[in-house]
Structures are given as C-alpha cells and as structure tokens.
Design an enzyme around this catalytic site. Structure first.
Site, mmCIF file in Angstrom:
data_model
loop_
_atom_site.group_PDB
_atom_site.id
_atom_site.type_symbol
_atom_site.label_atom_id
_atom_site.label_comp_id
_atom_site.label_asym_id
_atom_site.label_seq_id
_atom_site.Cartn_x
_atom_site.Cartn_y
_atom_site.Cartn_z
ATOM 1 N N ARG A 65 4.515 0.732 -6.082
ATOM 2 C CA ARG A 65 4.450 -0.145 -5.094
ATOM 3 C C ARG A 65 3.402 -1.452 -5.154
ATOM 4 N NH1 ARG A 65 6.719 2.102 -0.437
ATOM 5 N NH2 ARG A 65 5.176 0.986 1.249
ATOM 6 N N GLU A 103 18.299 -14.740 -11.885
ATOM 7 C CA GLU A 103 17.881 -13.356 -12.184
ATOM 8 C C GLU A 103 17.058 -13.250 -13.608
ATOM 9 O OE1 GLU A 103 17.222 -11.133 -10.138
ATOM 10 O OE2 GLU A 103 17.156 -9.450 -11.629
ATOM 11 N N LYS A 125 6.401 -3.314 -5.055
ATOM 12 C CA LYS A 125 7.739 -2.892 -5.006
ATOM 13 C C LYS A 125 8.334 -3.346 -3.850
ATOM 14 C CE LYS A 125 11.508 -0.778 -7.299
ATOM 15 N NZ LYS A 125 12.112 -1.588 -7.992
ATOM 16 N N HIS A 137 20.672 -33.616 -14.321
ATOM 17 C CA HIS A 137 20.216 -34.037 -12.983
ATOM 18 C C HIS A 137 18.700 -33.879 -13.019
ATOM 19 C CE1 HIS A 137 24.399 -35.086 -11.649
ATOM 20 N NE2 HIS A 137 24.626 -33.556 -12.022
ATOM 21 N N TRP A 150 -3.240 -2.349 -1.348
ATOM 22 C CA TRP A 150 -2.772 -3.827 -1.823
ATOM 23 C C TRP A 150 -3.433 -4.795 -0.849
ATOM 24 C CZ3 TRP A 150 0.464 -7.889 -0.572
ATOM 25 C CH2 TRP A 150 0.786 -9.044 -1.625
ATOM 26 N N ASN A 184 -1.172 1.346 6.322
ATOM 27 C CA ASN A 184 -0.189 0.482 5.361
ATOM 28 C C ASN A 184 0.159 -0.415 6.804
ATOM 29 O OD1 ASN A 184 -0.442 1.784 3.306
ATOM 30 N ND2 ASN A 184 1.786 2.352 3.362
ATOM 31 N N GLY A 185 0.006 -1.896 6.181
ATOM 32 C CA GLY A 185 0.708 -2.998 7.212
ATOM 33 C C GLY A 185 -0.419 -3.990 7.819
ATOM 34 N N CYS A 235 0.697 -1.278 0.035
ATOM 35 C CA CYS A 235 0.053 0.138 -0.029
ATOM 36 C C CYS A 235 1.088 1.376 0.022
ATOM 37 C CB CYS A 235 -1.070 0.294 1.059
ATOM 38 S SG CYS A 235 -1.811 -1.461 1.674
ATOM 39 N N LYS A 293 13.262 -12.126 -13.901
ATOM 40 C CA LYS A 293 12.728 -10.946 -14.636
ATOM 41 C C LYS A 293 11.655 -11.124 -15.661
ATOM 42 C CE LYS A 293 13.870 -8.511 -12.700
ATOM 43 N NZ LYS A 293 14.578 -8.035 -11.361
ATOM 44 N N GLU A 347 8.241 -12.322 -13.894
ATOM 45 C CA GLU A 347 7.629 -11.443 -13.067
ATOM 46 C C GLU A 347 6.970 -10.414 -14.054
ATOM 47 O OE1 GLU A 347 9.525 -9.346 -9.943
ATOM 48 O OE2 GLU A 347 11.430 -8.992 -11.411
HETATM 49 C C1 F6R Z 1 12.221 -8.336 -8.424
HETATM 50 C C2 F6R Z 1 12.523 -7.456 -7.251
HETATM 51 C C3 F6R Z 1 12.381 -8.330 -6.038
HETATM 52 C C4 F6R Z 1 12.984 -7.694 -4.872
HETATM 53 C C5 F6R Z 1 12.608 -8.299 -3.461
HETATM 54 C C6 F6R Z 1 13.594 -7.697 -2.217
HETATM 55 O O1 F6R Z 1 12.647 -7.621 -9.702
HETATM 56 O O2 F6R Z 1 12.885 -6.341 -7.376
HETATM 57 O O3 F6R Z 1 12.647 -9.696 -5.985
HETATM 58 O O4 F6R Z 1 14.610 -7.758 -4.920
HETATM 59 O O5 F6R Z 1 11.318 -7.944 -3.075
HETATM 60 O O6 F6R Z 1 13.424 -6.144 -2.112
HETATM 61 P P1 F6R Z 1 14.500 -5.230 -1.535
HETATM 62 O O7 F6R Z 1 15.820 -5.318 -2.714
HETATM 63 O O8 F6R Z 1 13.783 -3.992 -1.667
HETATM 64 O O9 F6R Z 1 14.779 -5.781 -0.412
#
Ligand code: F6R
Length: 613
Positions: free
Chosen positions: A27, A486, A608, A509, A75, A101-102, A2, A490, A493
């Site tokens: 976010r 990674e 985010k 394996h 959210w 939020n929370g 949120c 990417k 997501e």
């Molecule tokens: C994916 C992404 C997430 C963050 C994860 C941790 O593209 O950005 O996997 O890396 O949520 O977030 P931080 O780095 O803010 O602790």
C-alpha cells in the site's frame, strides 16, 4: 496509503501483526509501529522507514506473551515521516492508543481545544487528536467514548483503539477509509485495512460500512451504527482468495509474478460468463433490467490512473460495438465539473481496489443525479461494489505490486465482456460476430501464456541499451493509444524515468520536437486498421533519428526496415490487441526498473490504494 492490522486471540500478537503489516507493504508507507498489551501495560515500538527497521528494534519482543494489539504502516500526510509521527499514538495517560488511516480535517480546531484543556501532544499528526479526544470522553466505557469523539470529527478514518481498561477488547471504526474484519472461532478476531493480512487465518470476512463501529473480542464481534448507536447485523462473507495468492511463489517480485498470472486472471474473469457455443454473455451481477439497458443514452466511464487507461480502451469498444456514446473522465476531474447526467446515463466506475477516494466520490455524485452505477472491480465487498447498483467483478486475485498489471488486463477483459453484453442486449451485434469475438477473448489467455517466457528473455536483452535513458516516449494509435499511455505510466512509476505516452498522430503537433538520437520511442504497430498510418508516424520518428523499439505482428518484416529493435507478438483479433500489447510494455518497465535497482513492488511516493483525495 496507511495500513492497519489489529488482532485479539490465542496467537502471539507480534508475529501476527508484523506478518500482517508485511502483507500491507504494497500500500506504500514510510514509517511503522506496533503496540501490545502485556501485564496490564501498553508496550509500543515505532520506527521510520521500512518494516525491517521496526523488526530490528522489536528484537526479543517478537516473542512477547501478548495476545491483543495493533500495528500500523504510515504514509505521511500531516507531519514528516519520523518516529514521533509514526502510529500508534497515545493519550496523555499512555493507557490508550490509536492507529488511524485517513485525514481528520478539523484537527486544527480540535487540537487547540484539547491544548486549552491541558492535553499535551507528542506528534504533529492529525491522528493524535483522536487519542486525546477519546481520553476526554473516557470514563469506563470505551465504545461510548470513541463514539462521542468520532461525532466531533470531520474527515475520513479507519480506526483501531486499545485501552488498558478493557484488556480483551479492540475498538474499530470506519468512515470513508476501508476496514475489514476477519473472524474465526478458534483463531480470534482480526481487523485490517485490506484482506491480505487476514488470509493466513481465515476466509470469513466482514466488510464494514461507513460510520460503523465494532467491539472486537477474541470470540465475538459486535457492530454498531455511529449514527443511531444501534447494533447492526452484518453478513460474514466467505472469500475465495487464499494465503498463497498473496505470496511471491518463487518470483523475484510480486510485479513479475502478477505479469505471469495474467493468463489465469483473464481466464478467471471470462470463464462462466461467455457461452463458447453462442457467444452469449451473462453478467447477472450487473443488476440492470433489459428495459434499463435499452434506455441507456450515454455512458460515463470514471476512473483514475491505470484504470482510466482501461476506460479509454473501453470507449473505442463500446462505441464501435454497442453503439452507445461514451465519455471517459478522470475521477478527480469528474467530481468537480458540471455534470450533465440524468437517469438515461449509465455511470461505470473502474477500480481495481474499489476504494479509490476520487472514483467513489464520482459515483456518489452520479448516483445523486439519477444515474445507475455499475462498477468494474477486483475486490469483493469493497466500498464501491456496495455503493453501486451492480458490479462486474474482475477475478485477478489479490494484486500486491503497487504498479497494476494483472488487474489492468483483467479490467480490459471484463470491459470487453461488458461491451459484448451491451451489444447483445441492444441488438447491435450479429450472433456470428459475438461468437467470433467471444472465442477470440477465450483463446487470448493461452496465446499470452505461450509467449511470456520468450518475450521476457527478448526484452531483458533489449533493455541493455535503453535502461539508462533519461526520457522515453510511447506511441500508439486507435485502440493502442491508451496502451501507449499505460506503458509510459508503468515505466515512470517503477523506474523513475520520465516517460510520456502519445497518440502517434499527435506527434507532429508538438512532441516531435523532442525527438533526437537520444530519445527512445516505443512504438506499438500491430497489423490493424490503422497500421499504415502508424508506420508513417514511425518513419517520421526514424527520419529524426529517434531510437525506436517497435512492437508488432509476427511476420511483419517491414518493421525490421525501420529499426533493429523489434519485438514480435502473435497475431490475434485486432480488437484484443490492447490486452496483448500491454504485456511487453509491462515487461519492458519491469526489466528496466530491475536493471536500475529500483524497488519494483513499492515505488517511492506511491500507494496502492489511494483512499484520500
Ligand atoms: C498504477 C496504478 C494506479 C491505479 C489508480 C486507481 O499502476 O495502479 O494508477 O490504477 O490509483 O486505483 P484503483 O484501480 O484501485 O481505483
């Protein structure tokens, strides 16, 4: 997660809050709302879905002569993402509103208690409990009522409260959920769950700590401890981010802009910290004495998601160059396992936001066990940086695209510096080697900058035969194994294609059973120490008719014998390949997601900054 925006001041309320909420869209959210005070009464608008829906129903209210109010993007956690569950939530009188939020963990028992007292609820949310609880304690002092209510609450909150009885005051409070204030003599007082909404108006930021409450007016802010009730004096920090950094600047998406910003982010992260003449690294903000550095017997790297991939790369670097054993943990696992940690262990959290709930919980546990904590972080003043003993900041600037790009490569640059620093302090690396590696790191930004436009064009053409794939595999060895993970993250997501990353040597394996003529496989195959091994694994994929895309070193003609789809990258020092090889994986994901018409900057279901467990 949120987003909260609150404002009191001379400007018209609705545009300030609406623009602020747009700057928090990254976010992740599924409904939104806004409330303001006009002629002594609260006026509330809420809607499901995107902010555009809220803007549509606001209509002429955008120009309402209001100067105090709150906005929220929700959210969903408790209750579906409907208009009724969208914030702000009101008490029974309709004269008090709350955005939150929370998660209020004991909301069930509080709700039952309040129902018995005759309160009526209009939503399924945990937040609404707060509005009624404050109402229960409210006589004529809003601060006292909020404090009493929060004393009853278990869980996490960042909170904004507005009451008609105090028409010039907003109350803000936080516990385990980020909240910052923006202050400016003429513009007024701002609150927000992240910095971008404040950037058009002020660079003067106050970072709240847990269990603090603020009385925010247009010309003042007073902070109190929720534990003692005493006033708290806090520093107002000047931040170096500016408003343009949080705008698209002519790019179609924030993600693409941020991919292109990587050379600058790397330069900003490295510059001033490495002496180009001697290769000596300075990281004074790490706050560890030479004795403490010498005494480290083991390092734990703790992170989530993309930041965890940065940790996996760093393990290779630190063990090789600083010769310290490294364990890498996903924070949500770390915090629930039996930790063999003591004062000889250094725990390093890696977090773009500095607010990720699991990573924060992890460092708190490690600190309680006696470990020193260093955080690699992109947000000045974030909770993690305040709780760690030391910090190595990445200087990527604000990252708005939900899928992390420049924050990740900046983390890698910072971790490489961290490695050189440890190696130097512990006498594990000759000055010549340090100098060589340091120079390579400094030069890397220019190499990436020069290749980006060409690379994007090539990848755009290439993805025409891959964008409609159902599955995708990414494979790499050694330093590039985490980059395969990674790349797969990417792609999944932002394009919603099922993608997995594997260490190339793991294929036989199990995963090799998946290979057939319909399975695209992206292979990372730079000319490095494990090149021949990688090639053998890629041949095995070819032999099973896998559809290979290879990313390798300029001039490596052999790759063309394996597949037609080869992307060449310039040769850099092999230790830095993980940074370089991330870029095509990001662009591939971006181009595929764009081609599929996906919402690249705000992928479904994602947030985010993951501030709840
Ligand atoms: C994916 C992404 C997430 C963050 C994860 C941790 O593209 O950005 O996997 O890396 O949520 O977030 P931080 O780095 O803010 O602790």
């Amino acid at each position: 997660m949120c987003g909260i925006v609150g404002y009191v001041g001379r400007r018209m309320l609705v545009p300030v809050v609406l623009e602020g909420l747009k700057r928090l869209e990254y976010r992740g959210y599924d409904s939104a709302g806004i409330v303001y005070l006009q002629d002594g009464a609260l006026v509330k608008y809420r809607s499901e879905g995107k902010l555009q829906n809220l803007e549509n129903i606001l209509g002429e209210a955008i120009g309402a002569p209001a100067h105090i109010g709150l906005g929220h993007t929700r959210w969903a956690t408790h209750g579906a993402p409907t208009t009724e569950n969208a914030h702000p939530h009101s008490d029974c009188t309709g004269e008090l509103v709350v955005v939150h939020n929370g998660i209020i963990e004991n909301y069930h028992s509080l709700r039952n208690e309040l129902l018995e007292k005759g309160h009526t609820f209009a939503s399924e949310t945990d937040t609404e409990v707060l509005a009624h609880l404050i109402e229960e304690y409210l006589e004529d002092d809003l601060r006292a009522a909020v404090s009493k209510a929060l004393a009853r609450v278990e869980g996490s909150y960042a909170l904004g409260v507005l009451w008609t009885g105090m028409p010039d005051t907003l109350i803000a409070a936080r516990n385990h959920s980020p909240l910052v204030l923006g202050v400016h003599d003429e513009e007024g007082g701002f609150m927000a769950s992240d910095i971008p909404p404040l950037l058009p108006y002020t660079d003067q930021i106050v970072f709240l700590d847990d269990l603090e409450l603020v009385v925010l007016k247009g010309d003042s802010h007073t902070i109190y401890s929720l534990v003692t009730g005493d006033k708290v004096e806090k520093e107002v920090k000047t931040i170096s981010w500016n408003s343009a950094m949080a705008e698209k600047g002519g790019f179609k998406h924030f993600m693409l802009k941020e991919i292109y910003e990587q050379p600058q982010a790397i330069i900003d992260t490295v510059s001033g910290r490495i002496n180009p003449e001697t290769g000596s690294v300075e990281l004074p903000e790490m706050n560890l004495s030479d004795d403490e550095l010498a005494g480290i017997e083991r390092i734990f790297l703790v992170a989530c998601g993309t930041s965890w991939h940065a940790a996996l790369v760093a393990k290779y670097w630190i063990e090789r160059w600083a010769k310290i054993p490294v364990e890498v943990d996903i924070a949500s696992e770390f915090r629930y396992r039996k930790l063999l940690i003591d004062e000889k262990v250094l725990t390093v959290s890696i977090s773009q936001s500095g607010e990720t709930a699991d990573t924060l919980a992890g460092i708190r546990l490690a600190r309680d066990l006696g470990s020193k904590i260093v955080t690699i972080c992109n947000v000045v003043g974030s909770t993690m940086t305040r709780e760690a003993h030391g910090t190595v900041y990445t200087h990527a600037g604000p990252e708005i695209g939900v899928a992390s790009t420049k924050a990740f490569t900046s983390q890698l640059a910072a971790l490489f510096l961290f490695t050189l620093y440890l190696a130097e302090k512990r006498g594990r690396m000759e000055a010549d080697k340090r100098l060589e590696l340091g120079r390579e790191l400094i030069n890397l930004a220019a190499v990436i900058d020069a290749m980006l436009p060409r690379l994007q064009e090539e990848i755009k053409k290439l993805i025409e035969s891959y964008y409609d794939a159902r599955d995708f595999l990414f494979v790499g060895r050694g330093l590039n194994f985490p980059i395969a993970l990674e790349g797969a993250l990417k792609l999944k997501e932002i394009s919603y294609i099922h993608a997995e990353g594997y260490a190339s040597g793991e294929l036989k394996h199990g995963p090799i059973a998946l290979i057939d003529k319909d399975m695209p496989v992206l292979g990372l195959a730079p000319k490095d120490a494990v090149y021949q091994k990688s090639i053998s694994n890629l041949e095995e994929i070819k032999a099973r008719q896998g559809r290979l895309i290879l990313i390798g070193t300029e001039g490596d003609e052999h790759l063309k014998c394996i597949t037609d789809d080869v992307i060449y990258l310039p040769e850099v020092h092999e230790e830095l390949n993980p940074i370089l090889y991330t870029i095509p994986a990001q662009l591939l994901s971006y181009e595929i997601a764009s081609r599929r018409g996906c919402d690249v900057d705000q992928p479904r279901n994602l947030a985010k900054s993951v501030t709840v467990e």
